[in-house]
Design a protein around this motif. Sequence first.
Motif, PDB file in Angstrom:
ATOM      1  N   PHE A 184       0.848  -1.182   0.000  1.00 55.61           N
ATOM      2  CA  PHE A 184       0.000   0.000   0.000  1.00 55.61           C
ATOM      3  C   PHE A 184       0.897   1.251   0.000  1.00 55.61           C
ATOM      4  O   PHE A 184       1.705   1.443   0.909  1.00 55.61           O
ATOM      5  CB  PHE A 184      -0.886  -0.055   1.252  1.00 55.61           C
ATOM      6  CG  PHE A 184      -1.953   0.998   1.309  1.00 55.61           C
ATOM      7  CD1 PHE A 184      -2.858   1.143   0.268  1.00 55.61           C
ATOM      8  CD2 PHE A 184      -2.080   1.817   2.422  1.00 55.61           C
ATOM      9  CE1 PHE A 184      -3.853   2.102   0.334  1.00 55.61           C
ATOM     10  CE2 PHE A 184      -3.076   2.769   2.502  1.00 55.61           C
ATOM     11  CZ  PHE A 184      -3.958   2.913   1.445  1.00 55.61           C
ATOM     12  N   TYR A 185       0.767   2.053  -1.049  1.00 54.48           N
ATOM     13  CA  TYR A 185       1.614   3.255  -1.218  1.00 54.48           C
ATOM     14  C   TYR A 185       3.091   2.969  -0.925  1.00 54.48           C
ATOM     15  O   TYR A 185       3.781   3.767  -0.296  1.00 54.48           O
ATOM     16  CB  TYR A 185       1.088   4.417  -0.374  1.00 54.48           C
ATOM     17  CG  TYR A 185      -0.110   5.060  -1.029  1.00 54.48           C
ATOM     18  CD1 TYR A 185       0.051   6.022  -2.005  1.00 54.48           C
ATOM     19  CD2 TYR A 185      -1.389   4.649  -0.699  1.00 54.48           C
ATOM     20  CE1 TYR A 185      -1.043   6.578  -2.646  1.00 54.48           C
ATOM     21  CE2 TYR A 185      -2.493   5.196  -1.338  1.00 54.48           C
ATOM     22  CZ  TYR A 185      -2.303   6.170  -2.310  1.00 54.48           C
ATOM     23  OH  TYR A 185      -3.388   6.706  -2.946  1.00 54.48           O
ATOM     24  N   ASN A 186       3.537   1.817  -1.418  1.00 57.75           N
ATOM     25  CA  ASN A 186       4.937   1.417  -1.230  1.00 57.75           C
ATOM     26  C   ASN A 186       5.388   1.509   0.219  1.00 57.75           C
ATOM     27  O   ASN A 186       6.538   1.821   0.512  1.00 57.75           O
ATOM     28  CB  ASN A 186       5.874   2.284  -2.092  1.00 57.75           C
ATOM     29  CG  ASN A 186       5.699   1.971  -3.544  1.00 57.75           C
ATOM     30  OD1 ASN A 186       5.498   0.805  -3.910  1.00 57.75           O
ATOM     31  ND2 ASN A 186       5.705   2.983  -4.376  1.00 57.75           N
ATOM     32  N   ARG A 187       4.445   1.278   1.109  1.00 58.02           N
ATOM     33  CA  ARG A 187       4.684   1.280   2.557  1.00 58.02           C
ATOM     34  C   ARG A 187       5.179   2.652   3.058  1.00 58.02           C
ATOM     35  O   ARG A 187       5.884   2.731   4.065  1.00 58.02           O
ATOM     36  CB  ARG A 187       5.660   0.154   2.964  1.00 58.02           C
ATOM     37  CG  ARG A 187       5.187  -1.234   2.559  1.00 58.02           C
ATOM     38  CD  ARG A 187       6.205  -2.309   2.854  1.00 58.02           C
ATOM     39  NE  ARG A 187       6.222  -2.695   4.253  1.00 58.02           N
ATOM     40  CZ  ARG A 187       5.564  -3.713   4.781  1.00 58.02           C
ATOM     41  NH1 ARG A 187       4.794  -4.465   4.014  1.00 58.02           N
ATOM     42  NH2 ARG A 187       5.655  -3.976   6.058  1.00 58.02           N
ATOM     43  N   ARG A 188       4.801   3.702   2.352  1.00 53.39           N
ATOM     44  CA  ARG A 188       5.219   5.043   2.800  1.00 53.39           C
ATOM     45  C   ARG A 188       4.415   5.430   4.031  1.00 53.39           C
ATOM     46  O   ARG A 188       3.190   5.533   3.995  1.00 53.39           O
ATOM     47  CB  ARG A 188       5.007   6.057   1.676  1.00 53.39           C
ATOM     48  CG  ARG A 188       6.074   5.944   0.588  1.00 53.39           C
ATOM     49  CD  ARG A 188       5.610   6.529  -0.704  1.00 53.39           C
ATOM     50  NE  ARG A 188       5.425   7.972  -0.629  1.00 53.39           N
ATOM     51  CZ  ARG A 188       4.772   8.662  -1.565  1.00 53.39           C
ATOM     52  NH1 ARG A 188       4.241   8.047  -2.606  1.00 53.39           N
ATOM     53  NH2 ARG A 188       4.655   9.960  -1.455  1.00 53.39           N
ATOM     54  N   GLU A 189       5.144   5.686   5.110  1.00 53.39           N
ATOM     55  CA  GLU A 189       4.487   5.902   6.403  1.00 53.39           C
ATOM     56  C   GLU A 189       3.531   7.093   6.381  1.00 53.39           C
ATOM     57  O   GLU A 189       2.399   7.018   6.863  1.00 53.39           O
ATOM     58  CB  GLU A 189       5.533   6.105   7.504  1.00 53.39           C
ATOM     59  CG  GLU A 189       4.905   6.245   8.876  1.00 53.39           C
ATOM     60  CD  GLU A 189       5.933   6.434   9.983  1.00 53.39           C
ATOM     61  OE1 GLU A 189       7.015   6.990   9.713  1.00 53.39           O
ATOM     62  OE2 GLU A 189       5.642   6.025  11.115  1.00 53.39           O
ATOM     63  N   SER A 190       3.998   8.211   5.799  1.00 49.78           N
ATOM     64  CA  SER A 190       3.166   9.419   5.854  1.00 49.78           C
ATOM     65  C   SER A 190       1.874   9.225   5.077  1.00 49.78           C
ATOM     66  O   SER A 190       0.804   9.674   5.498  1.00 49.78           O
ATOM     67  CB  SER A 190       3.939  10.630   5.345  1.00 49.78           C
ATOM     68  OG  SER A 190       4.363  10.391   4.033  1.00 49.78           O
ATOM     69  N   LYS A 191       1.944   8.530   3.926  1.00 45.93           N
ATOM     70  CA  LYS A 191       0.733   8.267   3.130  1.00 45.93           C
ATOM     71  C   LYS A 191      -0.231   7.391   3.927  1.00 45.93           C
ATOM     72  O   LYS A 191      -1.427   7.671   4.027  1.00 45.93           O
ATOM     73  CB  LYS A 191       1.101   7.531   1.836  1.00 45.93           C
ATOM     74  CG  LYS A 191       1.556   8.437   0.740  1.00 45.93           C
ATOM     75  CD  LYS A 191       0.372   9.020  -0.007  1.00 45.93           C
ATOM     76  CE  LYS A 191       0.849   9.869  -1.172  1.00 45.93           C
ATOM     77  NZ  LYS A 191      -0.227  10.629  -1.791  1.00 45.93           N
TER      78      LYS A 191
END
Length: 290
Positions: free
Chosen positions: A89-96
Amino acid sequence: MANSQYEYVKREFEFDRRLPPSNWIVVRIDGCHFHRFSKTHAFEKPNDENALRLMETCATAMLKKFPDIVFAYGASDEYSFVFREQTEFYNRRESKILSLCVSYFTSVYVMKWKKIFPNKELKEPPYFDARAVCYPNLKTIRDYLAWRQVDCHINNQYNTCFWMLVKSGKSEQEAQLSLKGTSSKDKNELLAQQFQMNYDDELAMFRKGSSVYREKEGKVVKNDYGDPIKRTRPILTVAHVDIIGFSFDKPNDAVALSLMNESASLMIEPYPDIAFGYGFGSEYRYVVPI
Ligand code: GTP
Ligand code: MG
C-alpha cells in the motif's frame, strides 16, 4: 514534471520513510481530547453504546476502503488497524498510510454522526492522532492486540466501578479513594456486593472491545450449465470476543493460519499473474509463470 530551479526543495528536503518490509503494520488511531469531546456531547458514562457503534462504523468503513487491512480492534476512543504483512500500500510510505487512515476515519465519523445521533448536534470537530508500528511476526501482532484488550478490560472494570460509586452518591474523589489499590477480584466483589451486579453480564462490547474482520461466507450458486457450485465471499464482521485468552495452539494455530490465508488470498486478487500460492508456518510462496 518539468525541471525547475526550485525542484531542489523536494530533492533535498523531502524524505519518505518507508516502513520495513515483511512486517505487519499497525496503525493506531486515538481520539484527541475525547475526555472533553464526550462531555460536550453528553456521552453516557462509562460507556456510550452509540458512540462505540459510531467508532465500529468507522472501522468497518476502513476495512471496506482499504482491502489490505486484515483486522481491526478498538475500544473507547481508539482503533488499531492491522495491514497484511506483505502490503505494498503506497509502497509502505508511512506518511501516506497514516494520513490516509486518519483522515478517512475522521471523515466517516463526521459523515455518520447524524445517522447514529439523530437528535444530537455535532458541536465540535472530532479529530484523531495516529501512529504506525511494525510487528515482525504473528506472535508479536497477537501480543499487541492482547495488550490493547487487557487495557480495555482494566479501564472498563475500573470505570464501571467508579461510575457506579458516583451514581450511588459518592463524590468523584471518594470513589477514586475507594478503588485505590483494589485488584480485579476486589472490583468484581464490590460490584456484586454493593450493587448486586455481575461484571460478566455487562455488554461484551464494553468488556472486550470490538474486533472487525472479514469472514468467508459460503454460498451455493448454479454455474452456466445449471450445476451447483460453491462460491465464497468475504463478509465484514464485528465481534466482541476474547483475544487475550488466545495463545498459539501447537503445532498449528487455526486463527493464525487463517490470518495468513486471508492475507495470501488478498495478494492474489490485485496480482492476476500469480498462478499459485502455497504457505505453511509463517511463510507464503507465490508462483508467477514467466
Ligand atoms: P488524548 O487522547 O491524549 O487527547 O486524551 P483523551 O481526552 O482523548 O483521553 P484518552 O484517549 O486517554 O481516553 C479516552 C477518553 O474518552 C476517556 O477517558 C473518556 O473520558 C472518553 N470516552 C471514550 N469513550 C467514552 C464513552 O463511551 N463514554 C464516555 N462518557 N466517555 C468516553
Ligand atoms: Mg484519546
